[in-house]
Design a protein around this motif. Sequence first.
Motif, PDB file in Angstrom:
ATOM      1  N   PHE A  23      -3.352  -7.241  -1.402  1.00  0.00           N
ATOM      2  CA  PHE A  23      -4.446  -6.477  -0.798  1.00  0.00           C
ATOM      3  C   PHE A  23      -5.686  -7.372  -0.675  1.00  0.00           C
ATOM      4  O   PHE A  23      -6.271  -7.507   0.405  1.00  0.00           O
ATOM      5  N   TYR A  24      -6.103  -7.992  -1.774  1.00  0.00           N
ATOM      6  CA  TYR A  24      -7.315  -8.812  -1.743  1.00  0.00           C
ATOM      7  C   TYR A  24      -7.106 -10.126  -0.984  1.00  0.00           C
ATOM      8  O   TYR A  24      -8.038 -10.617  -0.348  1.00  0.00           O
ATOM      9  N   ARG A  25      -5.916 -10.689  -1.014  1.00  0.00           N
ATOM     10  CA  ARG A  25      -5.644 -11.899  -0.237  1.00  0.00           C
ATOM     11  C   ARG A  25      -5.887 -11.629   1.241  1.00  0.00           C
ATOM     12  O   ARG A  25      -6.565 -12.386   1.926  1.00  0.00           O
ATOM     13  N   ALA A 102     -10.022  -2.471   5.549  1.00  0.00           N
ATOM     14  CA  ALA A 102      -9.709  -2.156   4.150  1.00  0.00           C
ATOM     15  C   ALA A 102      -8.813  -0.930   4.069  1.00  0.00           C
ATOM     16  O   ALA A 102      -7.822  -0.914   3.323  1.00  0.00           O
ATOM     17  N   GLU A 103      -9.126   0.100   4.843  1.00  0.00           N
ATOM     18  CA  GLU A 103      -8.297   1.303   4.829  1.00  0.00           C
ATOM     19  C   GLU A 103      -6.901   1.011   5.373  1.00  0.00           C
ATOM     20  O   GLU A 103      -5.911   1.515   4.829  1.00  0.00           O
ATOM     21  N   ASP A 104      -6.803   0.189   6.414  1.00  0.00           N
ATOM     22  CA  ASP A 104      -5.493  -0.187   6.952  1.00  0.00           C
ATOM     23  C   ASP A 104      -4.662  -0.944   5.917  1.00  0.00           C
ATOM     24  O   ASP A 104      -3.435  -0.877   5.925  1.00  0.00           O
ATOM     25  N   LEU A 105      -5.340  -1.665   5.019  1.00  0.00           N
ATOM     26  CA  LEU A 105      -4.655  -2.419   3.972  1.00  0.00           C
ATOM     27  C   LEU A 105      -4.320  -1.563   2.752  1.00  0.00           C
ATOM     28  O   LEU A 105      -3.674  -2.041   1.826  1.00  0.00           O
ATOM     29  N   PRO A 127      -5.936  -0.381  -3.840  1.00  0.00           N
ATOM     30  CA  PRO A 127      -4.725   0.377  -4.144  1.00  0.00           C
ATOM     31  C   PRO A 127      -4.520   0.701  -5.630  1.00  0.00           C
ATOM     32  O   PRO A 127      -3.832   1.658  -5.956  1.00  0.00           O
ATOM     33  N   ALA A 128      -5.143  -0.066  -6.531  1.00  0.00           N
ATOM     34  CA  ALA A 128      -5.044   0.223  -7.965  1.00  0.00           C
ATOM     35  C   ALA A 128      -6.149   1.166  -8.427  1.00  0.00           C
ATOM     36  O   ALA A 128      -6.172   1.574  -9.578  1.00  0.00           O
ATOM     37  N   GLY A 129      -7.093   1.495  -7.537  1.00  0.00           N
ATOM     38  CA  GLY A 129      -8.172   2.413  -7.879  1.00  0.00           C
ATOM     39  C   GLY A 129      -9.487   1.757  -8.242  1.00  0.00           C
ATOM     40  O   GLY A 129     -10.455   2.442  -8.550  1.00  0.00           O
ATOM     41  N   HIS A 130      -9.575   0.414  -8.197  1.00  0.00           N
ATOM     42  CA  HIS A 130     -10.829  -0.269  -8.502  1.00  0.00           C
ATOM     43  C   HIS A 130     -11.809  -0.072  -7.347  1.00  0.00           C
ATOM     44  O   HIS A 130     -11.495  -0.429  -6.213  1.00  0.00           O
ATOM     45  N   PRO A 131     -13.000   0.453  -7.619  1.00  0.00           N
ATOM     46  CA  PRO A 131     -13.985   0.596  -6.548  1.00  0.00           C
ATOM     47  C   PRO A 131     -14.546  -0.763  -6.108  1.00  0.00           C
ATOM     48  O   PRO A 131     -14.643  -1.695  -6.906  1.00  0.00           O
TER      49      PRO A 131
END
Length: 140
Positions: A23-25, A102-105, A127-131
């Motif tokens: 996700f972050y990559r 971000a939402e698409d990811l 996706p893990a819930g981290h804001p």
Amino acid sequence: MTSHPQLLHTVLDTTRPRELAEFYRRLLGLTYRPGDEPPADGAPDEPDWLVLRTSDGVNQLAFQQVERLPRTTWPAHDVPMQAHLDLTVPDAAELTRQRRRAEDLGAELLLDRYDDPDEPLYVLADPAGHPFCVFVRTPV
């Protein structure tokens, strides 16, 4: 010689390190530290620690596997966020584009302050819930 510790990277706990690292990559255009890339041969991929870097080799984020991770209830404080990432973009058009990316990811919108005249921003959860916040960079 420095008289202060140097920040190496920020570590995020997750039950699924590869998923969160991907996700972050993709969101931030980072690369894996050599040896942390997904297996090219389709071998099982169950890492418990991964590191992402900038293209010039500077560590940015690491992902540490944990058995469970209660999702924050922010803005309620039943389960506080404890930490979050701040990301900036140059203008409002890019703010909207990056929210969509971000939402698409796989990110989830937690707060929409796009219309705030002082500081337009979005707060999203990975996706893990981290804001994490995305807002327009202000001149220094």
